[in-house]
Design a protein around this motif. Structure first.
Motif, mmCIF file in Angstrom:
data_model
loop_
_atom_site.group_PDB
_atom_site.id
_atom_site.type_symbol
_atom_site.label_atom_id
_atom_site.label_comp_id
_atom_site.label_asym_id
_atom_site.label_seq_id
_atom_site.Cartn_x
_atom_site.Cartn_y
_atom_site.Cartn_z
ATOM 1 N N LYS A 150 0.874 -1.177 0.000
ATOM 2 C CA LYS A 150 0.000 0.000 0.000
ATOM 3 C C LYS A 150 0.907 1.222 0.000
ATOM 4 O O LYS A 150 1.942 1.219 0.668
ATOM 5 C CB LYS A 150 -0.866 -0.002 1.254
ATOM 6 N N VAL A 191 -2.976 -1.837 11.264
ATOM 7 C CA VAL A 191 -2.678 -2.926 10.331
ATOM 8 C C VAL A 191 -3.200 -2.650 8.910
ATOM 9 O O VAL A 191 -2.689 -3.172 7.932
ATOM 10 C CB VAL A 191 -3.264 -4.256 10.904
ATOM 11 N N TRP A 233 3.675 -4.727 9.469
ATOM 12 C CA TRP A 233 2.371 -5.311 9.142
ATOM 13 C C TRP A 233 2.339 -6.813 9.463
ATOM 14 O O TRP A 233 1.382 -7.317 10.053
ATOM 15 C CB TRP A 233 2.063 -5.074 7.644
ATOM 16 N N ARG A 241 -0.231 -8.717 12.025
ATOM 17 C CA ARG A 241 -1.149 -9.802 11.629
ATOM 18 C C ARG A 241 -0.923 -11.054 12.457
ATOM 19 O O ARG A 241 -1.858 -11.792 12.764
ATOM 20 C CB ARG A 241 -1.005 -10.133 10.131
ATOM 21 N N GLY A 270 -14.696 -2.558 10.379
ATOM 22 C CA GLY A 270 -15.709 -3.537 10.745
ATOM 23 C C GLY A 270 -17.120 -2.993 10.728
ATOM 24 O O GLY A 270 -18.055 -3.750 10.513
ATOM 25 N N THR A 320 -18.220 -1.267 6.627
ATOM 26 C CA THR A 320 -18.388 -2.290 5.594
ATOM 27 C C THR A 320 -19.639 -3.137 5.827
ATOM 28 O O THR A 320 -20.447 -3.313 4.926
ATOM 29 C CB THR A 320 -17.175 -3.224 5.597
ATOM 30 N N ARG A 333 -2.701 -0.408 -4.769
ATOM 31 C CA ARG A 333 -1.342 -0.810 -4.412
ATOM 32 C C ARG A 333 -0.363 -0.002 -5.264
ATOM 33 O O ARG A 333 -0.758 0.689 -6.191
ATOM 34 C CB ARG A 333 -1.124 -2.311 -4.691
ATOM 35 N N PRO A 365 -14.810 -9.781 -2.368
ATOM 36 C CA PRO A 365 -15.366 -8.772 -1.460
ATOM 37 C C PRO A 365 -14.459 -8.511 -0.260
ATOM 38 O O PRO A 365 -14.468 -7.429 0.310
ATOM 39 C CB PRO A 365 -16.708 -9.372 -1.012
ATOM 40 N N PHE A 366 -13.683 -9.547 0.127
ATOM 41 C CA PHE A 366 -12.798 -9.393 1.285
ATOM 42 C C PHE A 366 -11.338 -9.347 0.864
ATOM 43 O O PHE A 366 -10.450 -9.589 1.676
ATOM 44 C CB PHE A 366 -13.011 -10.560 2.255
ATOM 45 N N ARG A 369 -3.078 -10.456 2.576
ATOM 46 C CA ARG A 369 -3.661 -9.217 3.094
ATOM 47 C C ARG A 369 -5.191 -9.258 3.080
ATOM 48 O O ARG A 369 -5.870 -8.222 3.146
ATOM 49 C CB ARG A 369 -3.143 -8.051 2.247
ATOM 50 N N CYS A 372 -9.012 -9.576 4.222
ATOM 51 C CA CYS A 372 -9.672 -8.967 5.384
ATOM 52 C C CYS A 372 -9.563 -9.887 6.600
ATOM 53 O O CYS A 372 -9.947 -11.047 6.542
ATOM 54 C CB CYS A 372 -11.146 -8.740 5.056
ATOM 55 N N THR A 373 -9.085 -9.332 7.688
ATOM 56 C CA THR A 373 -8.979 -10.101 8.933
ATOM 57 C C THR A 373 -10.352 -10.567 9.389
ATOM 58 O O THR A 373 -10.480 -11.633 9.982
ATOM 59 C CB THR A 373 -8.457 -9.163 10.058
ATOM 60 N N PHE A 397 -15.730 -13.497 10.313
ATOM 61 C CA PHE A 397 -16.570 -12.800 11.280
ATOM 62 C C PHE A 397 -17.733 -12.101 10.556
ATOM 63 O O PHE A 397 -18.897 -12.213 10.930
ATOM 64 C CB PHE A 397 -15.681 -11.791 12.005
HETATM 65 C C1 HEM Z 1 -18.888 -7.154 4.987
HETATM 66 C C2 HEM Z 1 -17.922 -6.761 5.778
HETATM 67 C C3 HEM Z 1 -16.484 -6.530 5.353
HETATM 68 C C4 HEM Z 1 -15.950 -6.376 4.108
HETATM 69 C C5 HEM Z 1 -16.645 -6.427 2.759
HETATM 70 C C6 HEM Z 1 -14.514 -6.161 4.278
HETATM 71 C C7 HEM Z 1 -13.615 -5.993 3.234
HETATM 72 C C8 HEM Z 1 -12.257 -5.787 3.392
HETATM 73 C C9 HEM Z 1 -11.321 -5.637 2.308
HETATM 74 C C10 HEM Z 1 -11.651 -5.687 0.830
HETATM 75 C C11 HEM Z 1 -10.096 -5.442 2.858
HETATM 76 C C12 HEM Z 1 -8.767 -5.242 2.092
HETATM 77 C C13 HEM Z 1 -8.524 -3.772 1.849
HETATM 78 C C14 HEM Z 1 -7.236 -3.500 1.114
HETATM 79 O O1 HEM Z 1 -6.405 -4.381 0.953
HETATM 80 O O2 HEM Z 1 -7.043 -2.344 0.700
HETATM 81 C C15 HEM Z 1 -10.257 -5.467 4.287
HETATM 82 C C16 HEM Z 1 -9.235 -5.310 5.183
HETATM 83 C C17 HEM Z 1 -9.403 -5.348 6.539
HETATM 84 N N1 HEM Z 1 -10.580 -5.616 7.235
HETATM 85 FE FE1 HEM Z 1 -12.365 -6.005 6.422
HETATM 86 N N2 HEM Z 1 -14.234 -6.171 5.620
HETATM 87 C C18 HEM Z 1 -15.396 -6.408 6.306
HETATM 88 C C19 HEM Z 1 -15.537 -6.534 7.680
HETATM 89 C C20 HEM Z 1 -14.512 -6.465 8.577
HETATM 90 C C21 HEM Z 1 -14.633 -6.692 10.003
HETATM 91 C C22 HEM Z 1 -15.929 -7.080 10.699
HETATM 92 C C23 HEM Z 1 -13.396 -6.483 10.546
HETATM 93 C C24 HEM Z 1 -12.924 -6.575 11.973
HETATM 94 C C25 HEM Z 1 -13.641 -6.760 13.019
HETATM 95 C C26 HEM Z 1 -12.503 -6.127 9.453
HETATM 96 C C27 HEM Z 1 -11.177 -5.813 9.607
HETATM 97 C C28 HEM Z 1 -10.299 -5.575 8.562
HETATM 98 C C29 HEM Z 1 -8.886 -5.265 8.763
HETATM 99 C C30 HEM Z 1 -8.162 -5.150 10.096
HETATM 100 C C31 HEM Z 1 -8.327 -5.120 7.485
HETATM 101 C C32 HEM Z 1 -6.867 -4.809 7.146
HETATM 102 C C33 HEM Z 1 -6.139 -6.088 6.817
HETATM 103 C C34 HEM Z 1 -4.728 -5.864 6.320
HETATM 104 O O3 HEM Z 1 -4.472 -4.901 5.601
HETATM 105 O O4 HEM Z 1 -3.884 -6.715 6.642
HETATM 106 N N3 HEM Z 1 -13.214 -6.139 8.283
HETATM 107 N N4 HEM Z 1 -11.586 -5.688 4.601
#
Ligand code: HEM
Length: 454
Positions: free
Chosen positions: A72, A88, A96, A100, A267, A270, A331, A390-391, A396, A398-399, A403
């Motif tokens: 990033k 993170v 990072w 993690r 969290g 989203t 990125r 979506p995640f 990298r 989504c953590t 959940f």
């Molecule tokens: C429908 C719900 C969610 C969606 C669609 C979603 C989607 C994403 C996506 C696409 C990323 C990557 C972003 C990137 O690389 O630029 C991300 C990263 C992350 N998400 Fe989620 N997320 C959701 C819910 C959550 C929840 C509930 C949590 C925590 C309780 C969470 C914590 C994180 C964290 C900490 C990252 C950073 C991870 C990293 O860069 O190593 N997310 N999420």
């Protein structure tokens, strides 16, 4: 059959000036329609070179095979740094990786079971909050899904409901933070020219400071509890008591505050977006809504029964496909690369767009249609493996992915078995990319109790 709302695309050719203006207003409608069928698109401006990649082998290279070579950018998320510090979501490299190693164990499958009662309680609270609005009058549902998702985060992280004084303050201060940052949309993630100053209004910094002060109190109190016991077995305790297996170090309070800030932001924004859009889809397709209500009728607060909510899961997955809450990820290339025969310079922006990939017309059958049965088809299975992010994906990822899938399915089931949701004809939502995919003027639905129909 009417298709789910899709933002208008811009004409194929526009001046750079016009493009930048459109881009700043909303990234989704600033793109031409041809991106939905392109494998790659190049944007060259005097300031930066940017490549949107929509081809799964390239995406695999960037996210899975060589993620360290595509970090990033430091300037990405500049609009978020006052709030998120060294969280993170923004760090790269060894920092990072260490973060993690400490965070991931708390979100592993087996331990997610422990968060289920808190998620269930948030769903019940959301059902109760909606009761006064179940009068058939238009109601803006994003505000409620936002409230519910914030409640989930506080209950699962710190074992406190959103009504807790500190939790309520964080939630309201956070809204204030967003109001002070009207351009806190996806453009904030995109690198501007290096001479361009990044302004933070005084009130933005102030709002970030007060959110962080509140989170610091929660975190410090928890640390004291951990030292003196007894302590709730929630996500905060799990994360704060986990030592990095490589160094034996745990998070100190400031580091934990950074992580709590991102858990709250990533969290709740989203999940709120995903739930609101999925409820809108269910309002558009009442036959699916009835199927979900029937499936959910028997469900109790029993984690092992969650696997029976198959159609609910397929619907939620389809909601995440059509309206991925994180529409684009950015990125930066750190080495010269070749993408589809083109030379990519060091420092170029590489954009992965779940929004476009999920509607890639050369990959998906019926890309703009709502069809939860697709996940059982050959095309749906192939696309789920190769064109569904979506995640995000790779190290990298989504953590909170596991959940969020539990949260989304449980809350949908609880809401839809309690209420019937109907569209408001004159208020068709228009998707726009804020921090997450939201509707330009909210998502309006008519709500009535289901019990009255039985
Ligand atoms: C429908 C719900 C969610 C969606 C669609 C979603 C989607 C994403 C996506 C696409 C990323 C990557 C972003 C990137 O690389 O630029 C991300 C990263 C992350 N998400 Fe989620 N997320 C959701 C819910 C959550 C929840 C509930 C949590 C925590 C309780 C969470 C914590 C994180 C964290 C900490 C990252 C950073 C991870 C990293 O860069 O190593 N997310 N999420």
């Amino acid at each position: 059959m009417t298709l789910p709302p899709k933002p208008p695309s811009r004409p194929d050719r526009v001046s750079l000036w016009r493009y930048l203006k459109l881009f700043r207003a909303d990234i989704l409608s600033a793109q031409p329609a041809k991106l939905y069928r392109a494998w790659m698109a190049e944007f060259k401006t005097p300031f930066f070179q940017s490549y949107l990649i929509n081809d799964h082998t390239l995406i695999k290279r960037v996210l899975h095979e060589r993620p360290d070579d595509f970090p990033k950018s430091d300037r990405i998320g500049a609009g978020l740094r006052p709030l998120l510090g060294n969280s993170v979501f923004l760090t790269n490299g060894d920092v990072w990786k260490r973060q993690r190693r400490i965070i991931d164990p708390a979100f592993e499958g087996g331990r997610l079971r422990d968060t289920f009662p808190a998620i269930w309680a948030s769903g019940e609270a959301a059902v109760a909050r909606l009761a006064p609005h179940a009068d058939g009058q238009p109601f803006e549902i994003e505000s409620e899904t936002s409230h519910a998702a914030a409640d989930v985060i506080f209950r699962t992280l710190f074992s406190i409901p959103i009504e807790n004084e500190t939790a309520t303050k964080v939630f309201h201060e956070f809204k204030a933070y967003q109001r002070t940052q009207p351009i806190l949309n996806l453009a904030a993630f995109v690198r501007g020219p290096s001479w361009m100053p990044r302004f933070f209004r005084k009130d933005t910094k102030q709002a970030a400071k007060s959110i962080r002060a509140l989170i610091t109190t929660l975190t410090q109190d928890r640390l004291n509890q951990i030292k003196n016991g007894p302590v709730p077995d929630d996500l905060a305790t799990k994360i704060m008591t986990t030592a990095d297996p490589e160094t034996g170090e745990k998070f100190d309070v400031p580091e934990m505050v950074d992580q709590v800030a991102i858990f709250f932001l990533a969290g709740h924004e989203t999940s709120a977006s995903a739930l609101a859009w999925t409820l809108y889809l269910l309002a558009m397709y009442p036959e699916w809504q009835n199927k979900i209500a029937a499936e959910a009728a028997e469900i109790t607060q029993d984690f092992s029964k969650l696997s029976t909510l198959k159609q609910t899961r397929d619907v939620f997955r389809e909601g995440l496909r059509l309206y991925p809450p994180v529409p684009m990820m950015v990125r930066e290339s750190t080495k010269p690369e070749e993408f589809r025969g083109r030379n990519i310079k060091v420092g170029a922006q590489v954009v992965v767009s779940p929004w476009h990939l999920h509607r890639q017309s050369r990959l998906w059958d019926n890309p703009d249609g709502f069809d939860p049965t697709r996940w059982a088809t050959e095309n749906g299975k192939k696309c789920q493996r190769e064109a569904y992010l979506p995640f995000s994906s790779g190290p990298r990822v989504c953590t909170g992915a596991g959940f969020a899938m539990i949260e989304g399915v449980v809350l949908l089931a609880q809401l839809v078995r309690a209420y019937r949701f109907e569209i408001v004809e004159e208020r068709v939502p228009v998707p726009v990319a804020h921090l997450t995919v939201r509707s330009k003027d909210g998502i309006w639905l008519r709500i009535t109790p289901r019990s009255e129909e039985l």
